[in-house]
Motif scaffolding. Sequence first.
Motif, PDB file in Angstrom:
ATOM      1  N   ALA A 185     -35.426  21.855  24.537  1.00  0.00           N
ATOM      2  CA  ALA A 185     -36.144  21.305  23.593  1.00  0.00           C
ATOM      3  C   ALA A 185     -35.295  20.222  22.989  1.00  0.00           C
ATOM      4  O   ALA A 185     -36.155  19.027  22.791  1.00  0.00           O
ATOM      5  CB  ALA A 185     -36.483  22.452  22.642  1.00  0.00           C
ATOM      6  N   LEU A 186     -34.402  20.452  22.429  1.00  0.00           N
ATOM      7  CA  LEU A 186     -33.612  19.386  21.819  1.00  0.00           C
ATOM      8  C   LEU A 186     -33.229  18.217  22.773  1.00  0.00           C
ATOM      9  O   LEU A 186     -33.467  16.992  22.153  1.00  0.00           O
ATOM     10  CB  LEU A 186     -32.196  19.987  21.172  1.00  0.00           C
ATOM     11  N   ASN A 187     -33.063  18.361  23.776  1.00  0.00           N
ATOM     12  CA  ASN A 187     -32.643  17.402  24.718  1.00  0.00           C
ATOM     13  C   ASN A 187     -34.083  16.655  25.008  1.00  0.00           C
ATOM     14  O   ASN A 187     -33.866  15.186  25.168  1.00  0.00           O
ATOM     15  CB  ASN A 187     -32.240  17.722  26.006  1.00  0.00           C
ATOM     16  N   ASP A 188     -35.148  17.222  25.125  1.00  0.00           N
ATOM     17  CA  ASP A 188     -36.416  16.631  25.365  1.00  0.00           C
ATOM     18  C   ASP A 188     -36.832  15.719  24.080  1.00  0.00           C
ATOM     19  O   ASP A 188     -37.234  14.622  24.104  1.00  0.00           O
ATOM     20  CB  ASP A 188     -37.635  17.652  25.742  1.00  0.00           C
ATOM     21  N   GLN A 189     -36.252  16.297  22.885  1.00  0.00           N
ATOM     22  CA  GLN A 189     -36.721  15.564  21.657  1.00  0.00           C
ATOM     23  C   GLN A 189     -35.939  14.278  21.606  1.00  0.00           C
ATOM     24  O   GLN A 189     -36.369  13.243  21.226  1.00  0.00           O
ATOM     25  CB  GLN A 189     -36.286  16.344  20.597  1.00  0.00           C
ATOM     26  N   SER A 190     -34.765  14.477  21.979  1.00  0.00           N
ATOM     27  CA  SER A 190     -33.810  13.108  22.006  1.00  0.00           C
ATOM     28  C   SER A 190     -34.319  12.144  23.020  1.00  0.00           C
ATOM     29  O   SER A 190     -34.385  10.909  22.397  1.00  0.00           O
ATOM     30  CB  SER A 190     -32.122  13.679  22.327  1.00  0.00           C
ATOM     31  N   THR A 191     -34.753  12.526  23.943  1.00  0.00           N
ATOM     32  CA  THR A 191     -34.994  11.679  25.145  1.00  0.00           C
ATOM     33  C   THR A 191     -36.557  10.915  24.563  1.00  0.00           C
ATOM     34  O   THR A 191     -36.589   9.792  24.814  1.00  0.00           O
ATOM     35  CB  THR A 191     -35.477  12.266  26.419  1.00  0.00           C
ATOM     36  N   ALA A 192     -37.358  11.657  23.982  1.00  0.00           N
ATOM     37  CA  ALA A 192     -38.497  11.004  23.476  1.00  0.00           C
ATOM     38  C   ALA A 192     -38.372  10.347  22.336  1.00  0.00           C
ATOM     39  O   ALA A 192     -39.016   9.174  22.316  1.00  0.00           O
ATOM     40  CB  ALA A 192     -39.819  12.385  23.188  1.00  0.00           C
ATOM     41  N   ASP A 193     -37.484  10.687  21.420  1.00  0.00           N
ATOM     42  CA  ASP A 193     -37.069   9.737  20.354  1.00  0.00           C
ATOM     43  C   ASP A 193     -36.380   8.471  20.947  1.00  0.00           C
ATOM     44  O   ASP A 193     -36.674   7.538  20.239  1.00  0.00           O
ATOM     45  CB  ASP A 193     -36.022  10.536  19.432  1.00  0.00           C
ATOM     46  N   GLY A 194     -35.887   8.552  21.948  1.00  0.00           N
ATOM     47  CA  GLY A 194     -35.255   7.178  22.621  1.00  0.00           C
ATOM     48  C   GLY A 194     -36.651   6.229  23.070  1.00  0.00           C
ATOM     49  O   GLY A 194     -36.510   5.125  22.880  1.00  0.00           O
ATOM     50  N   ILE A 195     -37.470   6.922  23.466  1.00  0.00           N
ATOM     51  CA  ILE A 195     -38.591   6.110  23.781  1.00  0.00           C
ATOM     52  C   ILE A 195     -39.402   5.372  22.627  1.00  0.00           C
ATOM     53  O   ILE A 195     -39.607   4.053  22.603  1.00  0.00           O
ATOM     54  CB  ILE A 195     -39.815   7.041  24.422  1.00  0.00           C
TER      55      ILE A 195
END
Length: 203
Positions: free
Chosen positions: A93-103
Amino acid sequence: MKLFHSGVSPFVRKVMVVAHEVGIAGRLELLSSAAHPTQRDANILAVHPLAQVPTLITDDGRVLADSRVICEYLDTVGGGAVFPRPGPARWMALNDQSTADGILDAALLIRYELTVRAEGERSAACITGQTAKIESALDAFEAGADALADRVDIGTITVACALGYLDLRLPNLAWRRRSPTLAVWFEAFGSRPSMRATKPPAA
């Protein structure tokens, strides 16, 4: 609690989706703001040095900025519904958050390049580079779309807010053509009451 708010900020939307999901949206007093990349809002600056949205003032007067911090705080207040406990699900969940925040970071840089800079000062290389980041992140989510299914956590919330922001501000990217499986997931996730309640106004 008081939240410096912008109806079109994807990071504010992420905070509001979390608040709805954990059942405390009604406890937030939304404060209007005029946050801007070059002209800071004096009202927010008076309580936090970054003068950004979202910025949260808690009931005990603590000031929190950055959507990741605020979301985790609200999740704790609401009983811990969207941040998984330590373990594989949390790291996903945290990694998906980080990647989506990067978008979102890349999309905002493109937005600022196109709207804040004068036409003669815009960098085509910057726009191309940030677009490439968005596209590679979309490709990763498309390839792993099965891992998003049936999850409601900080990762999937952030992915959905990022896709919604691309629709709002970068429609010419036409991300659905690149990511058809992700588009199907987004249509389903976007029907959640928390997503419908926080949908930004049309651009």
